[in-house]
Enzyme design. Structure first.
Site, PDB file in Angstrom:
ATOM      1  N   LYS A   1       0.844  -1.203   0.000  1.00 50.31           N
ATOM      2  CA  LYS A   1       0.000   0.000   0.000  1.00 50.31           C
ATOM      3  C   LYS A   1       0.874   1.245   0.000  1.00 50.31           C
ATOM      4  O   LYS A   1       1.583   1.513   0.960  1.00 50.31           O
ATOM      5  CB  LYS A   1      -0.907   0.055   1.222  1.00 50.31           C
ATOM      6  CG  LYS A   1      -1.939   1.186   1.090  1.00 50.31           C
ATOM      7  CD  LYS A   1      -2.609   1.563   2.399  1.00 50.31           C
ATOM      8  CE  LYS A   1      -1.874   2.647   3.144  1.00 50.31           C
ATOM      9  NZ  LYS A   1      -1.916   3.984   2.529  1.00 50.31           N
TER      10      LYS A   1
ATOM     11  N   GLU B   1      10.386   0.534  10.203  1.00 50.14           N
ATOM     12  CA  GLU B   1      11.356   1.612  10.036  1.00 50.14           C
ATOM     13  C   GLU B   1      10.587   2.888  10.348  1.00 50.14           C
ATOM     14  O   GLU B   1       9.724   3.295   9.582  1.00 50.14           O
ATOM     15  CB  GLU B   1      11.926   1.589   8.615  1.00 50.14           C
ATOM     16  CG  GLU B   1      13.273   2.231   8.510  1.00 50.14           C
ATOM     17  CD  GLU B   1      13.179   3.698   8.229  1.00 50.14           C
ATOM     18  OE1 GLU B   1      13.109   4.471   9.219  1.00 50.14           O
ATOM     19  OE2 GLU B   1      13.151   4.082   7.055  1.00 50.14           O
TER      20      GLU B   1
ATOM     21  N   CYS C   1      13.207  10.526   7.622  1.00 53.07           N
ATOM     22  CA  CYS C   1      13.193   9.972   8.979  1.00 53.07           C
ATOM     23  C   CYS C   1      14.576  10.038   9.612  1.00 53.07           C
ATOM     24  O   CYS C   1      14.710  10.144  10.821  1.00 53.07           O
ATOM     25  CB  CYS C   1      12.685   8.544   8.958  1.00 53.07           C
ATOM     26  SG  CYS C   1      13.411   7.568   7.648  1.00 53.07           S
TER      27      CYS C   1
ATOM     28  N   GLU D   1       9.842  14.550  16.470  1.00 50.96           N
ATOM     29  CA  GLU D   1      10.194  14.605  15.060  1.00 50.96           C
ATOM     30  C   GLU D   1       9.280  15.616  14.357  1.00 50.96           C
ATOM     31  O   GLU D   1       8.058  15.473  14.365  1.00 50.96           O
ATOM     32  CB  GLU D   1      10.006  13.214  14.452  1.00 50.96           C
ATOM     33  CG  GLU D   1      10.448  13.141  13.006  1.00 50.96           C
ATOM     34  CD  GLU D   1      10.338  11.725  12.442  1.00 50.96           C
ATOM     35  OE1 GLU D   1       9.372  11.032  12.774  1.00 50.96           O
ATOM     36  OE2 GLU D   1      11.227  11.340  11.660  1.00 50.96           O
TER      37      GLU D   1
END
Lengths: 476, 323
Positions: free
Chosen positions: A183, A257, A291, A388
């Site tokens: 997806k 991840e 990331c 983040e």
């Protein structure tokens, strides 16, 4: 002296978009059972690009069944050498169609064409080429004399490197004899759908690769489907936790991840110009939608007064604007929702008394944009040092001793990446040894390669992608 | 035993034989052995010391046939938290030692354990109802398991890591590192060889451990802790809790400073612990088919890297090449 740049846009004509795209299941494009569609926008101008189908539970069932059938009847039984040849073929077609894919990625994602053209696409092709070569050599990979595929892999990928993340997921899964249901992200589904066409063009047996588009609900249905043997996810730590909980108690294997808050440590003996360049690349590459971004600059106190003005001067030279312009350094934020998140989290810096700086920089009137931002006077407890942001925002902290640098760098729940800038080899190795992160870039940053394992410590996830290590996630 | 036989003789010389007395004689007057055996208090092993549970609680431990053997400490939630803090404190030093040094220490564990072979065999006969010969075989296998992992300490990095031929002028290599603090739920039906088989790979790779011993058969684990304490394994590298998996497990699975769980001895609780661990993305090794198979299920002499890699992280370091 000021040099003006004339516009240098890459042509859109290499891309021919269809009005609507359906799901890719069992080798064919078929409508979603719900008949629902969502719209994918160009984040640089908010223009509609195409409609894509929204897959529901029935479609997930269908795709998983197709993948299972293909795994058991064709792909799992095929010799590694033949599987590898399909992957080589796919790698070659990606190379052939790379300009088209680069332009489409830039349109759908908002990142600069110089990045999709020079980074994303070459890495995508290289990743397929690399794993193609593994397909008939798995017995030599160190996972036993006769490693077996797991079966069907459910894979969910993010919007920041749409096609590259697809490559990281699909190439090792296919090389090891697994079949996949993937997806792509809600806001960046288009290159995955062109990839589905490439699978057809390569005569890949039906059902080996299935692409289901949709939003969060589609992803949830896929990762929670009982018919898969493996879940691989790249995305936010929050969703990663949910997936880990959903997979608990099953026999499914899981790789995650997730997020990061990478520290970029600049020692007083660093080559300043190179370090400035590396810090800029570290946080502003792909608008900071990375990331492993170096979102926390840790600069040694004794050089901070010299370093920061040079950093600001370099940032003033960055060119923000049309992502298709070959001179653009900073493109659009991927979506309205992401822009809102970047704004909200950066605004906490103002509330917490952090000093905020951005260069004089005109933002286009349409689309989603955020000027490069540097936050100074940041303390370790500030939200902009802990959470983040996933945008072009750099938090600056200082340190006095190497021990303090390491302690501050490791003072995070994440552990994906870190950078070290020093001209002294022993200090670099001493620091790299102590940083609790999966990738350490020393005197460089944001470098990727299919042979180089990538993945995090702590709450940045588990498992590695890339290299020999990346095979482990797909072998039983 | 020799001492007790000797005292029997002395007793026989001086008066009515105590141990050889008839049933009537015993019922007539209470008797005591010539020398009363000194029984051991089984305690926890935390940070290199042997404290009782801070809760002051203990629970009875019985042999395979139901005879009372000893009272073991019933560790509390606070003991669990303390053990994690001690394991964390020991992590930097232990993971920072050279691989060669860790190998020397693990080999020392084997040496010291070999010297206490009989003691461990006695424990297994009592705890698991094994024959003496079976018990001897399990103890030997456990000693050999320490030797096996002593040899791995300075080899797994080369087997698992390596240099990566990236497409550009960069030096790039990947090496395994210990994940940190690992909670080891030791197998319930394999209190010595099973425990050794799950603990040794965790510390061989530089992690520090919190061990929750077999709930019903914790005594071999406490004996093993005494071996560790006298083998130059630094305090805090292995911390031993005896008590209830159901009581301690949820706190350890949820603890944010725990990096990984080995769920071998958790039985039906495994899924719940895995769900809890997801909150902090704690690494989880699910129970395998050997988890409930008794000591014999752990006899494979070459488990390879399978119990090491789940507790290792891969770190990749890049550096440009140039003049």
């Amino acid at each position: 002296m000021i040099f003006e740049y004339a516009p240098a846009p890459e042509s859109r004509s290499v891309v021919s978009l269809r009005e609507t795209y359906d799901l890719f299941v069992d080798g064919e494009f078929t409508p979603a059972s719900s008949g629902e569609y969502l719209t994918s926008l160009n984040p640089a101008d908010e223009e509609k690009l195409a409609q894509v189908a929204v897959a529901g539970e029935a479609d997930v069932d269908r795709a998983v069944a197709a993948a299972r059938r293909a795994q058991e009847t064709v792909w799992g039984r095929m010799s590694g050498a033949e599987r590898g040849k399909y992957l080589f073929r796919i790698a070659r077609i990606i190379q052939e169609r790379s300009r088209e894919l680069a332009v489409l990625e830039t349109l759908d994602n908002g990142k600069p064409i110089k990045e999709t053209r020079d980074v994303d696409l070459p890495l995508v092709a290289a990743h397929f080429f690399y794993y193609a070569g593994w397909a008939d050599k798995l017995a030599h990979a160190g996972f036993g004399p006769d490693p077996r595929p797991l079966g069907v892999a459910a894979q969910v990928i993010p919007w920041n490197f749409p096609l590259l993340m697809l490559a990281w997921k699909i190439a090792p899964a296919l090389a090891t004899g697994n079949t996949v249901v993937l997806k792509p992200a809600e806001t960046t589904p288009l290159t995955a759908l062109v990839f589905a066409e490439i699978c057809q063009e390569a005569d890949l047996p039906p059902g080996v690769v299935n692409i289901l588009t949709g939003a969060g609900e589609t992803g949830r249905a896929l990762v929670e489907h009982p018919g898969t043997d493996k879940v691989a996810f790249t995305g936010s730590t929050e969703v990663g936790r949910r997936i880990a909980r959903a997979v608990a108690g099953t026999d499914k294997r899981l790789t995650l991840e997730l997020g990061g808050k990478g520290a970029n440590i600049v020692y007083d003996d660093a080559a300043i110009d190179q370090a400035v360049e590396g810090v800029v690349t570290g946080i502003f590459f792909n608008q900071g939608h990375v990331c492993c971004a170096g979102s926390r600059l840790l600069v040694q106190e004794s050089i901070a007064a010299e370093f920061l003005p040079r950093l600001r001067a370099r940032i003033e030279k960055l060119r923000l604007g049309d992502p298709l312009d070959k001179n653009t350094d900073i493109g659009a934020i991927n979506s309205a929702a992401q822009l809102e998140r970047v704004r909200a989290l950066t605004d906490t810096a103002d509330e917490e008394g952090v000093e905020r700086w951005s260069p004089a920089c005109d933002l286009p009137e349409r689309g989603y944009w955020f000027a490069p931002t540097v936050l100074t006077g940041v303390g370790q407890s500030h939200r902009v040092a802990r959470e983040e942001i996933f945008g072009p925002v750099l938090s600056v902290l200082t340190f006095r001793t190497p021990e303090e640098a390491v302690a501050k760098a490791n003072n995070t729940a994440y552990g994906l990446s870190a950078g070290v800038w020093t001209e002294k080899g022993s200090r670099m190795l001493w620091t790299a040894e102590r940083l609790r992160a999966g990738v350490i870039w020393s005197n460089t940053f944001n470098k990727f390669d299919p042979t180089s394992p990538f993945g995090g410590y702590k709450e940045s996830g588990y498992g590695r992608e890339g290299g020999r290590h990346g095979l482990e996630a797909y072998l039983g | 035993m020799a001492e007790r036989r000797e005292s029997k003789k002395k007793g026989a010389a001086k008066g009515p034989a105590r141990d050889g007395a008839t049933t009537e004689a015993r019922s007539a007057a209470p008797t005591a052995p010539a020398r009363l055996a000194v029984k051991k208090t089984y305690k926890l092993y935390l940070g290199g010391a042997f404290p009782r549970s801070e809760s002051g609680r203990s629970y009875p431990v019985t042999s395979a046939d139901g005879t009372h053997l000893a009272n073991a400490s019933l560790a509390s939630r606070k003991d669990a938290r303390d053990s994690v803090a001690l394991a964390r404190k020991a992590f930097g030093g232990w993971s920072g030692r050279t691989a060669y040094n860790r190998g020397q220490i693990l080999y020392r564990v084997a040496e010291v354990m070999e010297g206490r072979h009989g003691q461990f065999a006695d424990q297994l006969v009592a705890a698991r109802g094994l024959t003496r010969a079976e018990a001897d075989r399990i103890v030997s296998a456990a000693v050999d398991r320490w030797v096996y992992y002593a040899g791995w300490t300075d080899k797994f990095a080369q087997v698992i890591g390596g240099s990566n031929p990236v497409s550009g002028p960069y030096y790039n290599h990947s090496a395994p590192e210990p994940t940190g603090v690992v909670v080891v739920f030791a197998p319930q039906t394999a209190p010595l060889l099973g425990l050794t088989s799950v603990l040794a790979p965790v510390i061989a790779t530089g992690n520090t451990a919190v061990v929750v011993a077999s709930e019903a058969a914790p005594l071999p684990a406490v004996d093993l802790a005494e071996v560790l304490a006298t083998s130059d394994v630094p305090g805090g590298v292995v911390n031993l809790l005896t008590g209830g998996v159901g009581e301690l497990g949820p706190h350890l699975a949820a603890h944010a400073d725990v990096n990984a769980l080995d769920l071998a001895g958790t039985g039906d609780l495994a899924t719940g612990f895995e769900e809890t661990a997801a909150t902090t993305l704690t690494r989880v090794l699910r129970p395998g088919p050997e988890a409930d198979g008794g000591e014999d299920a752990w006899l494979d002499t070459d488990p390879g890297t399978t119990r090491m890699t789940p507790f290792l992280e891969t770190k990749t370091v890049w550096h440009p090449v140039g003049v």
